[in-house]
Design an enzyme around this catalytic site. Sequence first.
Site, mmCIF file in Angstrom:
data_model
loop_
_atom_site.group_PDB
_atom_site.id
_atom_site.type_symbol
_atom_site.label_atom_id
_atom_site.label_comp_id
_atom_site.label_asym_id
_atom_site.label_seq_id
_atom_site.Cartn_x
_atom_site.Cartn_y
_atom_site.Cartn_z
ATOM 1 N N CYS A 29 -1.703 -4.965 -1.485
ATOM 2 C CA CYS A 29 -3.019 -4.684 -2.053
ATOM 3 C C CYS A 29 -3.618 -5.900 -2.758
ATOM 4 O O CYS A 29 -2.927 -6.527 -3.559
ATOM 5 C CB CYS A 29 -2.906 -3.516 -3.034
ATOM 6 N N CYS A 73 -5.263 -5.038 0.729
ATOM 7 C CA CYS A 73 -4.841 -5.264 2.114
ATOM 8 C C CYS A 73 -5.937 -5.979 2.914
ATOM 9 O O CYS A 73 -7.073 -6.098 2.467
ATOM 10 C CB CYS A 73 -4.495 -3.929 2.757
ATOM 11 N N CYS A 107 0.844 -1.203 0.000
ATOM 12 C CA CYS A 107 0.000 0.000 0.000
ATOM 13 C C CYS A 107 0.880 1.255 0.000
ATOM 14 O O CYS A 107 1.762 1.404 0.850
ATOM 15 C CB CYS A 107 -0.910 -0.011 1.229
ATOM 16 N N CYS A 117 0.032 4.340 0.660
ATOM 17 C CA CYS A 117 -0.509 5.454 1.444
ATOM 18 C C CYS A 117 -0.117 5.402 2.909
ATOM 19 O O CYS A 117 -0.749 6.048 3.734
ATOM 20 C CB CYS A 117 -2.025 5.479 1.329
ATOM 21 N N CYS A 148 -10.634 0.972 2.291
ATOM 22 C CA CYS A 148 -9.450 1.363 1.519
ATOM 23 C C CYS A 148 -9.136 2.812 1.859
ATOM 24 O O CYS A 148 -9.801 3.724 1.364
ATOM 25 C CB CYS A 148 -9.716 1.203 0.022
HETATM 26 S S1 SF4 Z 1 -6.922 -1.730 -0.761
HETATM 27 FE FE1 SF4 Z 1 -6.527 0.475 -0.611
HETATM 28 S S2 SF4 Z 1 -5.695 0.762 1.449
HETATM 29 FE FE2 SF4 Z 1 -5.560 -1.407 0.969
HETATM 30 S S3 SF4 Z 1 -3.515 -1.690 0.090
HETATM 31 FE FE3 SF4 Z 1 -4.898 -1.349 -1.630
HETATM 32 S S4 SF4 Z 1 -4.772 0.832 -2.017
HETATM 33 FE FE4 SF4 Z 1 -3.951 0.512 0.053
#
Ligand code: SF4
Length: 151
Positions: A109, A111, A90, A92, A120
């Site tokens: 991802c 996750c 991820c 972020c 998310c």
């Molecule tokens: S689902 Fe969203 S929060 Fe989870 S790893 Fe992927 S981009 Fe990041």
Amino acid sequence: MTAIRALPATTSYAVGFGVSSVRTPPTNLRSRRVVNAQAEPSDKSVEIMRKFSEQYARRSDTYFCVDKSVTSVVIKGLADHKDSLGAPLCPCRHYDDKAAEATQGFWNCPCVPMRERKECHCMLFLTPDNDFAGNEQAISMEEIKELTANM
Ligand code: SF4
């Protein structure tokens, strides 16, 4: 009025977009550069993550952000990690040890919070009731390039 909530200390940003009565594109997500869009991932990895994102959005009944520059930046961040770590960690979040996190897998991802609760925090996959959810589950390579050209 937009409510701000703090995310856990391990996250690299502390903004919540879930509580708003106004459908305003979350420009502060982009301007904060929560995702390192300066690194240029390979086209091959961007394409892999683009296809994955489209397929997973359809499978999970989620939608891309109404502002697809958010989608584009996250896809490129995932692709960058795929290039550098071998896994779509991820983009972020802040990690003390990215390689260890990628091996552990919790934040690869999609996750675990996404798989278990459709959460998310990157706003790549948004449930239809989210104020920032658009109505698209597709994004082209051209859109990604165009929307991230000046970042
Ligand atoms: S689902 Fe969203 S929060 Fe989870 S790893 Fe992927 S981009 Fe990041």
